[in-house]
Each structure stands twice: as C-alpha cells, then as structure tokens.
Design an enzyme around this catalytic site. Structure first.
Site, PDB file in Angstrom:
ATOM      1  N   HIS A 131       0.852  -1.196   0.000  1.00 41.49           N
ATOM      2  CA  HIS A 131       0.000   0.000   0.000  1.00 41.49           C
ATOM      3  C   HIS A 131       0.888   1.246   0.000  1.00 41.49           C
ATOM      4  O   HIS A 131       1.139   1.817  -1.043  1.00 41.49           O
ATOM      5  CB  HIS A 131      -0.941  -0.033   1.220  1.00 41.49           C
ATOM      6  CG  HIS A 131      -1.872   1.136   1.280  1.00 41.49           C
ATOM      7  ND1 HIS A 131      -2.203   1.743   2.466  1.00 41.49           N
ATOM      8  CD2 HIS A 131      -2.538   1.799   0.305  1.00 41.49           C
ATOM      9  CE1 HIS A 131      -3.049   2.736   2.224  1.00 41.49           C
ATOM     10  NE2 HIS A 131      -3.267   2.792   0.918  1.00 41.49           N
ATOM     11  N   CYS A 158      -0.331   0.428   9.627  1.00 40.45           N
ATOM     12  CA  CYS A 158      -0.645   1.777   9.114  1.00 40.45           C
ATOM     13  C   CYS A 158      -2.110   1.938   8.747  1.00 40.45           C
ATOM     14  O   CYS A 158      -2.767   2.867   9.186  1.00 40.45           O
ATOM     15  CB  CYS A 158       0.254   2.096   7.930  1.00 40.45           C
ATOM     16  SG  CYS A 158       1.973   2.157   8.438  1.00 40.45           S
ATOM     17  N   HIS A 159      -2.625   1.030   7.909  1.00 39.21           N
ATOM     18  CA  HIS A 159      -4.020   1.176   7.472  1.00 39.21           C
ATOM     19  C   HIS A 159      -4.756  -0.155   7.526  1.00 39.21           C
ATOM     20  O   HIS A 159      -5.780  -0.340   6.892  1.00 39.21           O
ATOM     21  CB  HIS A 159      -4.080   1.769   6.071  1.00 39.21           C
ATOM     22  CG  HIS A 159      -3.164   2.939   5.878  1.00 39.21           C
ATOM     23  ND1 HIS A 159      -1.909   2.820   5.313  1.00 39.21           N
ATOM     24  CD2 HIS A 159      -3.292   4.229   6.245  1.00 39.21           C
ATOM     25  CE1 HIS A 159      -1.312   4.001   5.332  1.00 39.21           C
ATOM     26  NE2 HIS A 159      -2.114   4.863   5.881  1.00 39.21           N
ATOM     27  N   GLY A 160      -4.169  -1.128   8.213  1.00 39.71           N
ATOM     28  CA  GLY A 160      -4.920  -2.337   8.523  1.00 39.71           C
ATOM     29  C   GLY A 160      -4.916  -3.444   7.483  1.00 39.71           C
ATOM     30  O   GLY A 160      -5.736  -4.355   7.566  1.00 39.71           O
ATOM     31  N   PRO A 174      -6.561  -2.123   1.998  1.00 40.94           N
ATOM     32  CA  PRO A 174      -5.945  -1.051   1.196  1.00 40.94           C
ATOM     33  C   PRO A 174      -4.789  -1.543   0.319  1.00 40.94           C
ATOM     34  O   PRO A 174      -4.567  -1.013  -0.771  1.00 40.94           O
ATOM     35  CB  PRO A 174      -5.442  -0.056   2.236  1.00 40.94           C
ATOM     36  CG  PRO A 174      -6.057  -0.430   3.519  1.00 40.94           C
ATOM     37  CD  PRO A 174      -6.517  -1.854   3.439  1.00 40.94           C
TER      38      PRO A 174
END
Ligand code: FES
Length: 200
Positions: A131, A158-160, A174
C-alpha cells in the site's frame, strides 16, 4: 511461535531506519531512508545498491522468522511448520490474488505456487506493505490479533492490511498486492542467496 517478527541480523537502530517508511508513507520513504544508506561503509553501500545477500537460514527454528537486509529493505524468512502451511490452504478463497497473477510486484515463476516459495517450509518475502510502504508486524498465531481473527499472518499497522502466511493480502484491504517475493535461490539446505536467482 512468536507473536512478533523475530529479531534478525539487523540491529534495532538499523531496523528502525528500514521501517521508517511506516510513519511517512511511500513517497517519503526515499528521503527517510537516505541517512541510513549514507551511514553505510563501502561494502555495505554495495549491498544496499543491490548486491545479493547470503542468508543463513539453518538456525531459524520451525515457526520462527528472521529478517535480513537486501537493497536496504527487510526480507523475511519464515520457517513454516506443517500447521502453518495448512493455514494457508484455509485462506485461499479470502485472499485477493491467491495465485499471484497481479503484475505490479511480479512473483518469480518458482514462487507462483500455493505457498509462494521454492520450498514450502520457507517463506521468503520483502517485508514492506504494497500500500504505502509500511513494514507489517507478525507472524501472529490464530486468535492473537483482532484484525486476523482465527487466521494466522501479518498485519500492517498503518491502514490495517492483513496478509496470510504466504504473504497474500486478504480481500478488501488497502494494499493492492501480495508481499513481494525477491529473487532468491537455495545455495544449500541452510543458505539462501537473496537477490540472485541465476542458475549455477
Ligand atoms: S501501508 Fe497502508 S496498509 Fe500497509
């Protein structure tokens, strides 16, 4: 099995530099990595530029993982147990690219198989999320991480994004791609050459 990536030959400060991408994202990664590269000795600079790295994997116990450095990136070698390999079969229909067909991070032909590896028991992947360049955490055992639930794998803080134990990204996350498999080959049962997959 540990719940966190086992420390490898990279010491704490240098590993922190390697994963500094997590805080600043993909674009900032180059700037963030610069001081780290400049601090290298000449031979280290050559390695950072892309020279292959010989990884001693003989001491990695089943279920454990070591991190090696190649081209300034963390490369994970996870010694998968039979039970870990079974867990990969259970995620086939829930990962976004089960057969590693996507081309942004092309998977070498010798890793285009169910386990994404030359030898099923050894996963060799670049530990950087597709990502924005964070370094995921793990491996986590089933039931030890809320984002993975009963699956085993890695979690990008960071964003899962979540990845199974073959580095395959789960659907609807993501991260657009699986974790990259670097070029590599076995020099012996206990030594892997990372960055070189040429035939002898
Ligand atoms: S960098 Fe965003 S999920 Fe990994």
């Amino acid at each position: 099995m540990s719940s966190e990536a086992m420390p490898g030959p990279i010491d704490g400060d240098r590993r922190s530099a390697l994963i500094s991408t997590c805080a600043i994202g993909g674009v900032g990664a180059v700037a963030g990595a610069t001081p780290f590269v400049l601090s290298f000795q000449p031979s280290e600079r050559a390695r950072a530029a892309g020279a292959p790295v010989e990884a001693d994997i003989g001491s990695i116990a089943p279920g454990e993982m070591k991190t090696f450095e190649w081209q300034g990136k963390p490369v994970w070698v996870l010694h998968r147990t039979p039970e870990m390999l079974e867990s990969i079969k259970r995620t086939d229909d829930r990962v976004a690219d089960p057969n590693s067909q996507r081309t942004a991070y092309p998977t070498p032909p010798y890793a285009k198989n169910e386990y994404r590896s030359i030898k099923p028991e050894y996963l060799v992947v670049v530990g950087i999320c597709s990502h924005l360049g964070c370094s995921p955490k793990g491996p986590f055992a089933a039931g030890t991480n809320p984002q993975l639930g009963n699956d085993q794998g890695f979690v990008c803080p960071c964003h899962g994004s979540t990845f199974d134990l073959a580095g395959r990204v789960f659907k609807n996350k993501p991260a657009p791609d699986n974790l990259a498999v670097p070029p590599y080959k076995f020099v012996s049962d206990a030594v892997v050459m990372i960055g070189d997959d040429s035939k002898a």
